[in-house]
Design a protein around this motif. Structure first.
Motif, short mmCIF file in Angstrom:
data_model
loop_
_atom_site.label_atom_id
_atom_site.label_comp_id
_atom_site.label_asym_id
_atom_site.label_seq_id
_atom_site.Cartn_x
_atom_site.Cartn_y
_atom_site.Cartn_z
N LEU A 128 -8.54 -6.50 0.59
CA LEU A 128 -7.43 -6.91 1.46
C LEU A 128 -6.29 -7.54 0.66
O LEU A 128 -5.11 -7.29 0.95
N TYR A 129 -6.64 -8.33 -0.33
CA TYR A 129 -5.60 -8.96 -1.16
C TYR A 129 -4.83 -7.90 -1.95
O TYR A 129 -3.61 -7.97 -2.09
N ARG A 130 -5.55 -6.90 -2.45
CA ARG A 130 -4.90 -5.83 -3.19
C ARG A 130 -3.93 -5.07 -2.28
O ARG A 130 -2.81 -4.74 -2.69
N THR A 131 -4.35 -4.79 -1.07
CA THR A 131 -3.45 -4.13 -0.10
C THR A 131 -2.22 -4.99 0.15
O THR A 131 -1.09 -4.49 0.18
N GLN A 132 -2.44 -6.26 0.30
CA GLN A 132 -1.35 -7.20 0.59
C GLN A 132 -0.29 -7.23 -0.50
O GLN A 132 0.91 -7.18 -0.23
N VAL A 133 -0.74 -7.26 -1.76
CA VAL A 133 0.22 -7.43 -2.85
C VAL A 133 0.75 -6.12 -3.41
O VAL A 133 1.87 -6.07 -3.93
N ASP A 134 -0.03 -5.04 -3.30
CA ASP A 134 0.36 -3.79 -3.96
C ASP A 134 0.68 -2.64 -3.01
O ASP A 134 1.14 -1.59 -3.44
N ASN A 135 0.42 -2.82 -1.73
CA ASN A 135 0.59 -1.72 -0.79
C ASN A 135 1.27 -2.21 0.49
O ASN A 135 0.72 -2.12 1.59
N PRO A 136 2.50 -2.72 0.36
CA PRO A 136 3.18 -3.27 1.55
C PRO A 136 3.45 -2.22 2.62
O PRO A 136 3.60 -2.58 3.81
N ASP A 137 3.49 -0.95 2.24
CA ASP A 137 3.68 0.12 3.23
C ASP A 137 2.38 0.50 3.93
O ASP A 137 2.39 1.35 4.83
N LEU A 138 1.28 -0.13 3.52
CA LEU A 138 -0.03 0.10 4.12
C LEU A 138 -0.42 1.58 4.10
O LEU A 138 -0.95 2.13 5.08
N LEU A 139 -0.18 2.23 2.98
CA LEU A 139 -0.55 3.64 2.84
C LEU A 139 -2.07 3.77 2.83
O LEU A 139 -2.77 3.03 2.15
N ALA A 140 -2.57 4.74 3.59
CA ALA A 140 -4.02 4.90 3.71
C ALA A 140 -4.64 5.52 2.46
O ALA A 140 -5.82 5.30 2.19
N ASP A 141 -3.88 6.30 1.72
CA ASP A 141 -4.40 6.97 0.53
C ASP A 141 -4.08 6.15 -0.71
O ASP A 141 -2.91 6.04 -1.10
N PRO A 142 -5.08 5.55 -1.37
CA PRO A 142 -4.81 4.71 -2.54
C PRO A 142 -4.16 5.48 -3.68
O PRO A 142 -3.39 4.91 -4.46
N LYS A 143 -4.45 6.77 -3.80
CA LYS A 143 -3.83 7.54 -4.88
C LYS A 143 -2.35 7.77 -4.62
O LYS A 143 -1.55 7.88 -5.56
#
Length: 216
Positions: free
Chosen positions: A138-153
């Motif tokens: 969750l923290y990684r999503t918060q700091v690195d994925n502000p667009d909340l993209l479902a695909d990590p790649k």
């Protein structure tokens, strides 16, 4: 031969260690290849889902704070990681811990591990008991994925394009092929470039390349 290893982030620690000699996919491959920008739930909804499955009072309290404030407190992530590290060290795991610029820790097990499966099981248990599995994801999503993209790649690809390491037409499929390549064939970009490391970490991929030739 030079070697590359992909160490999945602790949020995906169940499929732990790639074999030396060539780069293989991390556990993000278990997710659908959604390169169209499909989004996750809002973060607070993700916090609530994680709260329902929390294993300890610490994890529940950290997620309660996140639900109230709308974000994981960096101090709670630090505490979860410290709990993991104490558990791993008490269990005798030989690992190196590196805090990356985004605040996420990279865990690099020693190159010579006699029993990979046993090491992985201890990592999983320590990460789960520490509350790190949910809090790091969750923290990684918060700091690195502000667009909340479902695909990590897709997160990785967009980051690589943004910092100028790959052309604008670079795709998730090209990244997947790159991650499966032998070290000598890793020509799309330098995976050990600091900006590349940030981008890979943003997608939950910890890729370490040993550039020194092996003997024999």
């Amino acid at each position: 031969m030079r070697s590359a290893r992909i160490w999945p982030a602790l949020l995906a620690v169940a499929a732990l260690i790639a074999l030396p000699g060539c780069a293989t996919e991390s556990t993000t491959d278990a997710l659908p290849q959604r390169g169209t920008g499909e989004q996750m739930k809002p973060l607070v909804e993700q916090f609530k889902d994680a709260r329902a499955q929390a294993r300890s009072d610490f994890e529940r309290e950290a997620l309660d704070r996140a639900i109230k404030t709308g974000k994981i407190d960096p101090a709670d992530y630090e505490e979860a990681f410290n709990r993991y590290r104490r558990c791993a060290q008490d269990a005798g795991l030989d690992e190196t811990y590196t805090k990356l610029p985004n605040g996420i820790y990279r865990v690099t097990p020693a190159s010579a591990i006699e029993d990979v499966e046993a090491h992985g099981k201890v990592m999983v248990k320590c990460a789960q008991d520490a509350g790190l599995v949910s809090l790091e994801a969750l923290y990684r999503t918060q700091v690195d994925n502000p667009d909340l993209l479902a695909d990590p790649k897709l997160v990785v690809v967009r980051c690589l394009v943004k910092v100028g390491l790959v052309p604008p037409d670079y795709t998730v499929e090209k990244l997947s092929t790159f991650l499966k390549s032998d070290v000598e064939d890793m020509t799309d970009f330098d995976p050990m470039h600091p900006e590349a490391q940030k981008c890979l970490t943003a997608g939950g991929i910890a890729l370490v390349v040993d550039r020194t030739p092996s003997g024999g």
